[in-house]
Design a protein around this motif. Structure first.
Motif, mmCIF file in Angstrom:
data_model
loop_
_atom_site.group_PDB
_atom_site.id
_atom_site.type_symbol
_atom_site.label_atom_id
_atom_site.label_comp_id
_atom_site.label_asym_id
_atom_site.label_seq_id
_atom_site.Cartn_x
_atom_site.Cartn_y
_atom_site.Cartn_z
ATOM 1 N N UNK A 115 0.837 -1.197 0.000
ATOM 2 C CA UNK A 115 0.000 0.000 0.000
ATOM 3 C C UNK A 115 0.873 1.247 0.000
ATOM 4 N N UNK A 116 0.984 1.950 -1.135
ATOM 5 C CA UNK A 116 1.828 3.144 -1.206
ATOM 6 C C UNK A 116 1.250 4.350 -0.466
ATOM 7 N N UNK A 117 0.046 4.199 0.089
ATOM 8 C CA UNK A 117 -0.595 5.305 0.795
ATOM 9 C C UNK A 117 -0.417 5.231 2.314
ATOM 10 N N UNK A 118 0.468 4.355 2.754
ATOM 11 C CA UNK A 118 0.790 4.263 4.182
ATOM 12 C C UNK A 118 2.307 4.102 4.308
ATOM 13 N N UNK A 119 2.800 4.154 5.546
ATOM 14 C CA UNK A 119 4.216 3.889 5.850
ATOM 15 C C UNK A 119 5.153 4.812 5.074
ATOM 16 N N UNK A 120 4.957 6.116 5.247
ATOM 17 C CA UNK A 120 5.802 7.086 4.546
ATOM 18 C C UNK A 120 7.154 7.288 5.233
ATOM 19 N N UNK A 121 7.234 7.023 6.509
ATOM 20 C CA UNK A 121 8.501 7.167 7.210
ATOM 21 C C UNK A 121 9.471 6.087 6.797
ATOM 22 N N UNK A 122 10.705 6.474 6.506
ATOM 23 C CA UNK A 122 11.724 5.506 6.105
ATOM 24 C C UNK A 122 12.729 5.284 7.234
ATOM 25 N N UNK A 123 13.319 6.357 7.712
ATOM 26 C CA UNK A 123 14.302 6.213 8.792
ATOM 27 C C UNK A 123 13.640 5.999 10.142
ATOM 28 N N UNK A 163 -1.275 9.092 11.628
ATOM 29 C CA UNK A 163 -2.288 8.120 11.242
ATOM 30 C C UNK A 163 -2.066 7.388 9.942
ATOM 31 N N UNK A 164 -0.812 7.209 9.540
ATOM 32 C CA UNK A 164 -0.559 6.467 8.298
ATOM 33 C C UNK A 164 0.211 5.171 8.558
#
Length: 202
Positions: free
Chosen positions: A178-186, A195-196
């Protein structure tokens, strides 16, 4: 867009521009660590900041970077593609990475672009923090270097058998589920706050 584990996107017809879009990950990481160290050294040597201020504002800058990383990934790299121009921009900035996530030469912005961003951040944050900018921007650039290292590691290596494995899982969900969640990488910090976070499977 279906991920392709082999190959590389061609972003520009011009061979010089095309070559400038690729870089070995060690180059930007080294550049930012050197600049961050230089900023702290300069600030301390010329008494713009003391040691305690350097440490405190360094960690503040690192914290600020985690938010900028999240916001850029969510709202810039994943901009709406409702027009051909937006679609082209999104593909150049980030879409090619989702199509070819194993392309190791495109896991970081070209050094020239990154240095321009770093310079802009210095002058912007100098207006906000004054002489403490040396600590703040050093922390931000260190955070950027750590982001680049983590991003490279999760795409280039198998996950470790420890708590860091969660970073691999978190980013894999963003790429492959799902490319619309988990935006944090580090760090998944802002995904928790805003809320993602991916929903847990029952």
């Amino acid at each position: 867009m279906k991920p392709n584990h082999k190959g590389r996107a061609q972003l520009f017809q011009n061979p010089i521009l095309e070559k400038m879009t690729r870089t070995h990950i060690a180059i930007p990481i080294s550049i930012f660590l050197i600049i961050a160290t230089g900023l702290i050294y300069y600030g301390l040597t010329y008494s713009f900041i003391n040691v305690l201020e350097a440490v405190g504002f360094f960690f503040l800058g690192w914290f600020i970077f985690t938010l900028l990383e999240y916001m850029a990934h969510r709202y810039l790299f994943h901009i709406d593609t409702s027009t051909p121009t937006r679609e082209r921009l999104q593909y150049i900035l980030h879409g090619n990475h989702h199509e070819y996530p194993k392309d190791k030469k495109r896991l970081a912005m070209p050094p020239v672009v990154s240095i321009l961003y770093a310079s802009a951040f210095f002058f912007i944050f100098k207006l906000i923090f004054g002489q403490f900018v040396f600590g703040v921007v050093a922390g931000m650039l260190f955070g950027y270097a750590m982001y680049l290292f983590v991003h490279y590691a999760v795409h280039a290596y198998t996950p470790p058998k420890n708590f860091l494995k969660q970073l691999w899982i978190h980013h894999s969900i963003h790429h492959y589920k799902d490319p619309n969640v988990a935006y944090g990488v580090s760090s998944p910090l802002w995904d928790y706050i805003l809320g993602t976070m991916p929903k847990r499977s029952k």
